[in-house]
Design an enzyme around this catalytic site. Structure first.
Site, PDB file in Angstrom:
ATOM      1  CE  LYS A  42      -2.133   1.552   3.791  1.00 10.24           C
ATOM      2  NZ  LYS A  42      -1.864   3.019   3.904  1.00 10.24           N
ATOM      3  CG  ASP A  69      -4.904   4.436   1.840  1.00  9.32           C
ATOM      4  OD1 ASP A  69      -6.052   4.876   1.648  1.00  9.32           O
ATOM      5  OD2 ASP A  69      -4.398   4.291   2.978  1.00  9.32           O
ATOM      6  CE  LYS A  71      -7.606   6.510   4.531  1.00 10.05           C
ATOM      7  NZ  LYS A  71      -6.171   6.197   4.264  1.00 10.05           N
ATOM      8  CG  ASP A  74     -12.420  17.845  -4.269  1.00  8.34           C
ATOM      9  OD1 ASP A  74     -13.302  18.714  -4.443  1.00  8.34           O
ATOM     10  OD2 ASP A  74     -11.225  18.125  -4.065  1.00  8.34           O
ATOM     11  CB  THR A 132      -9.260   1.423  11.756  1.00  3.19           C
ATOM     12  OG1 THR A 132      -8.072   1.862  11.095  1.00  3.19           O
ATOM     13  CG2 THR A 132     -10.002   0.451  10.866  1.00  3.19           C
ATOM     14  NE  ARG A 224       1.594   2.259  12.953  1.00  2.00           N
ATOM     15  CZ  ARG A 224       0.794   3.190  13.450  1.00  2.00           C
ATOM     16  NH1 ARG A 224       1.236   4.037  14.353  1.00  2.00           N
ATOM     17  NH2 ARG A 224      -0.469   3.260  13.064  1.00  2.00           N
TER      18      ARG A 224
END
Length: 247
Positions: A42, A69, A71, A74, A132, A224
């Site tokens: 990603k 990614d 997002k 608009d 999330t 991570r």
């Protein structure tokens, strides 16, 4: 449909590694440490804004699938143009915010199809429901959306399907509700994934890889827990072993 974690699946095709880095050099270092185990990655805002869309082409040259990614959120015409541009860079998956509404999502779908080079398949278009990092309290008291998180995400999933999206991004906790309202073939991409013992960081609605797949997730996004592990290759291999053994 809830997937079983005990069958032989191509787990590395359903696990997306988040490359949350500042530059290409860090990406190369990460991929080298993982020794060819990863197949889907990603590229988020941090990396794309630092390196530009050329990073997508580089990753594709390495034989990787790429989820861009960004997002998008608009007015419909701008969302359409953004998707036309993204379609030219070879991404396998792109996303936008469902909160932008059906007209925006429909325009984005049109732009994606128009921008995809002839003879190539359009990227999957996925709608972001609730981040999330957003808690029930934040959604109710700050975003001012009433009701439960599950109800809100399910409503967003219905809107996304109506607008022609291929699926949605949501917490693994909401996947069963999404599948119930949008059908088993409607794709769910689930961030907020942590291996056992990993820090929650800034996430609030999280679970482990095995629990996410048990709940029916089609793809999970993990970062991570792998990239900041002392030995990323070992952490990745251990995750795959746990999934294969169904622990």
């Amino acid at each position: 449909m809830v997937h079983s974690v005990n069958n032989e699946r191509a787990w590395d095709e359903q696990i997306i590694l988040a490359l949350d880095y500042q530059d290409k050099a860090e990406v190369i270092e990460c991929l080298n440490k993982l020794d060819g185990q990863v197949r889907y990655v990603k590229v988020g805002m941090e990396l794309c804004y630092a390196e530009g869309p050329g990073i997508v082409a580089y990753l594709k040259e390495q034989g990787l699938q790429v989820f861009v990614d960004l997002k998008v959120h608009d007015i419909p015409n701008t969302a359409k143009g953004a998707m036309m541009s993204l379609a030219k860079h070879g991404a396998d998956m792109v996303n936008l915010h469902v909160a932008g509404g059906v007209a925006m999502m429909e325009a984005a779908r049109e732009g994606l199809e128009q921008g995809t080079p002839a003879g190539e398949e359009s990227p999957l278009l996925i709608g972001v429901t609730m981040l999330t990092s957003t808690s029930q309290q934040t959604m109710n008291e700050q975003i001012l959306i009433t009701g439960s998180m599950e109800e809100t995400v399910a409503t967003y999933a219905r809107l996304a399907k109506k607008a022609g999206m291929d699926g949605v991004v949501a917490s693994p906790l909401e996947v069963p509700a999404i599948k119930q309202v949008a059908g088993s073939t409607f794709i769910t991409v689930t961030p907020g994934i942590r291996t056992l013992g990993s820090s929650k960081g800034d996430q609030t609605r999280i679970t482990t890889p095995e629990k996410a797949f048990e709940r029916g997730a089609d793809y999970i996004v993990i970062g991570r827990s792998i990239t900041q592990a002392p030995n990323p290759a070992e952490a990745w291999a251990n995750m795959i072993t746990i999934l294969k053994e169904g622990k």
